[in-house]
Design an enzyme around this catalytic site. Structure first.
Site, short mmCIF file in Angstrom:
data_model
loop_
_atom_site.label_atom_id
_atom_site.label_comp_id
_atom_site.label_asym_id
_atom_site.label_seq_id
_atom_site.Cartn_x
_atom_site.Cartn_y
_atom_site.Cartn_z
N ASN A 16 0.87 -1.18 0.00
CA ASN A 16 0.00 0.00 0.00
C ASN A 16 0.91 1.22 0.00
O ASN A 16 1.47 1.59 1.03
CB ASN A 16 -0.90 -0.03 1.24
CG ASN A 16 -1.72 1.24 1.38
OD1 ASN A 16 -1.78 2.05 0.46
ND2 ASN A 16 -2.36 1.40 2.53
N TRP A 17 1.03 1.84 -1.19
CA TRP A 17 2.01 2.94 -1.31
C TRP A 17 1.47 4.25 -0.74
O TRP A 17 2.22 5.22 -0.62
CB TRP A 17 2.39 3.13 -2.78
CG TRP A 17 3.14 1.97 -3.37
CD1 TRP A 17 3.55 0.83 -2.72
CD2 TRP A 17 3.57 1.84 -4.72
NE1 TRP A 17 4.21 0.01 -3.60
CE2 TRP A 17 4.24 0.60 -4.83
CE3 TRP A 17 3.47 2.64 -5.86
CZ2 TRP A 17 4.79 0.16 -6.03
CZ3 TRP A 17 4.01 2.21 -7.06
CH2 TRP A 17 4.68 0.97 -7.15
N LYS A 18 0.19 4.32 -0.46
CA LYS A 18 -0.41 5.55 0.09
C LYS A 18 -0.06 6.75 -0.81
O LYS A 18 0.03 6.59 -2.01
CB LYS A 18 0.03 5.74 1.55
CG LYS A 18 -0.22 4.47 2.38
CD LYS A 18 -0.05 4.69 3.86
CE LYS A 18 -0.26 3.36 4.59
NZ LYS A 18 -0.25 3.50 6.04
N HIS A 102 -9.70 1.73 4.20
CA HIS A 102 -8.47 1.86 4.99
C HIS A 102 -8.71 2.83 6.14
O HIS A 102 -9.43 3.82 5.99
CB HIS A 102 -7.33 2.35 4.08
CG HIS A 102 -6.01 2.28 4.76
ND1 HIS A 102 -5.59 3.23 5.66
CD2 HIS A 102 -5.03 1.35 4.71
CE1 HIS A 102 -4.40 2.89 6.13
NE2 HIS A 102 -4.04 1.75 5.56
N GLU A 104 -7.05 5.17 7.31
CA GLU A 104 -6.76 6.58 7.02
C GLU A 104 -7.93 7.23 6.29
O GLU A 104 -8.21 8.41 6.47
CB GLU A 104 -5.45 6.68 6.22
CG GLU A 104 -4.25 6.38 7.12
CD GLU A 104 -3.08 5.73 6.42
OE1 GLU A 104 -3.01 5.75 5.17
OE2 GLU A 104 -2.21 5.18 7.13
N GLU A 174 -6.31 -4.51 10.17
CA GLU A 174 -5.25 -3.55 10.42
C GLU A 174 -5.54 -2.78 11.70
O GLU A 174 -6.30 -1.80 11.68
CB GLU A 174 -5.13 -2.56 9.26
CG GLU A 174 -4.79 -3.22 7.95
CD GLU A 174 -4.09 -2.23 7.02
OE1 GLU A 174 -2.93 -2.49 6.68
OE2 GLU A 174 -4.67 -1.20 6.68
N GLY A 180 1.89 2.32 10.67
CA GLY A 180 2.87 3.38 10.55
C GLY A 180 3.54 3.76 11.86
O GLY A 180 4.21 4.78 11.96
N SER A 219 2.66 -2.14 10.38
CA SER A 219 4.10 -2.27 10.67
C SER A 219 4.67 -3.64 10.33
O SER A 219 5.56 -4.15 11.04
CB SER A 219 4.38 -1.89 12.13
OG SER A 219 4.06 -0.52 12.35
N GLY A 240 2.47 -1.18 4.30
CA GLY A 240 2.62 0.23 3.95
C GLY A 240 4.08 0.61 3.77
O GLY A 240 4.69 0.35 2.73
N GLY A 241 4.68 1.20 4.80
CA GLY A 241 6.04 1.74 4.71
C GLY A 241 7.06 0.78 4.12
O GLY A 241 7.89 1.17 3.28
P1 PGA Z 1 2.37 0.26 7.63
O1 PGA Z 1 0.97 0.55 6.92
O2 PGA Z 1 2.87 -1.06 7.11
O3 PGA Z 1 3.25 1.41 7.22
O4 PGA Z 1 2.12 0.21 9.09
C1 PGA Z 1 0.05 -0.50 6.70
C2 PGA Z 1 -1.18 0.03 6.04
O5 PGA Z 1 -1.60 1.16 6.38
O6 PGA Z 1 -1.79 -0.62 5.18
#
Ligand code: PGA
Length: 263
Positions: A16-18, A102, A104, A174, A180, A219, A240-241
């Protein structure tokens, strides 16, 4: 992931590149991931660029096994909805999946279980696989509400799906407090919630719930993926990251697959 059970689903790892990257950054990362995971045949893998890059990345990956996911998508297929992107447009752009709900999007853009449900249904109607995200906040976990919150979100986001639609969907657990933050859920904490999601799916779809993929997100890193994937009901990861460099995402995929392959 329980290898003694022949009905387990095929593992799935989605980056997930956001909000990240230029067009050329996106193409470079996607083609780098494609090359790095080319030898992985025992899992499905996808990346999710931003909307401007999505069709270009999909074109670059055409004919290969690395899939493309959108990070969102709207339920209406056309009309006066300035700024929205239809699921049919996403499919036309070459994506196979759409992440919906998601945390966010829920936190910053007012998404609710009801809007996520409409998005999931629209994704399926457009031929996409929705990756339906659910997860509790830290306050909810500290109040002992994690399982109840996740159960309510799962019900609220999937209730309007037909049995066939639900069977074709992917669920991503999640925990908001792990996204994050570098604070990953322990494998036991994640498994407890995944098992409860599986039970809920089994009550609705007794014969097919074992096939539905339940991803963990929050994470995920190369050094924690193996222990997560050894859990019976963790079928993959939404990353994500650590999906923003070829090296770390490829390691997650490779080590995740290795952890559920019998030696
Ligand atoms: P993260 O993000 O791996 O950076 O914690 C996961 C996500 O939001 O899908």
């Amino acid at each position: 992931m329980n290898m003694s059970n022949p009905r387990i689903p095929r593992p799935f790892f989605c980056g997930n590149w956001k909000l990240w990257g230029t067009l050329s950054d996106s193409v470079a990362l996607a083609t780098g991931v494609r090359d790095a995971v080319a030898g992985v045949t025992a899992a499905d893998v996808a990346v999710s660029p931003g909307f401007v890059a999505l069709a270009t990345v999909a074109e670059q990956l055409k004919g290969g096994s690395l899939g493309v996911a959108a990070q969102d998508g709207y339920w209406e297929s056309k009309g006066a909805f300035t700024g929205e992107v239809a699921m049919a447009q996403i499919a036309d752009g070459g994506a196979r999946y759409a992440i919906v709900g998601h945390s966010e999007r829920r936190q910053y853009f007012g998404e609710t279980d009801a809007s996520v449900a409409r998005k999931a249904k629209a994704a399926l109607a457009a031929g996409l696989t929705p990756i339906i995200c659910i997860g509790e906040t830290l306050a909810e976990r500290d109040a002992g509400q994690a399982l109840a919150v996740v159960a309510r979100q799962l019900d609220g986001t999937t209730r309007t799906l037909t049995d066939d639609e639900l069977a074709r969907s992917v669920i991503a657990y999640e925990p908001v407090w792990a996204i994050g933050t570098g604070r990953v859920a322990t494998p036991a904490q994640a498994q407890e919630v995944h098992a409860s999601i599986r039970d809920q799916l089994t009550r609705r779809l007794p014969a097919r719930a074992q096939q539905i993929r339940i991803l963990y997100g929050g994470s995920v890193k190369p050094d924690n993926i193996a222990d997560l994937m050894k859990q019976k009901d963790i079928d993959g990861a939404l990353v994500g990251g650590a999906s923003l460099t070829v090296d770390s995402f490829a390691k997650i995929v490779q080590q995740g697959v290795a952890a559920c392959t019998p030696s």
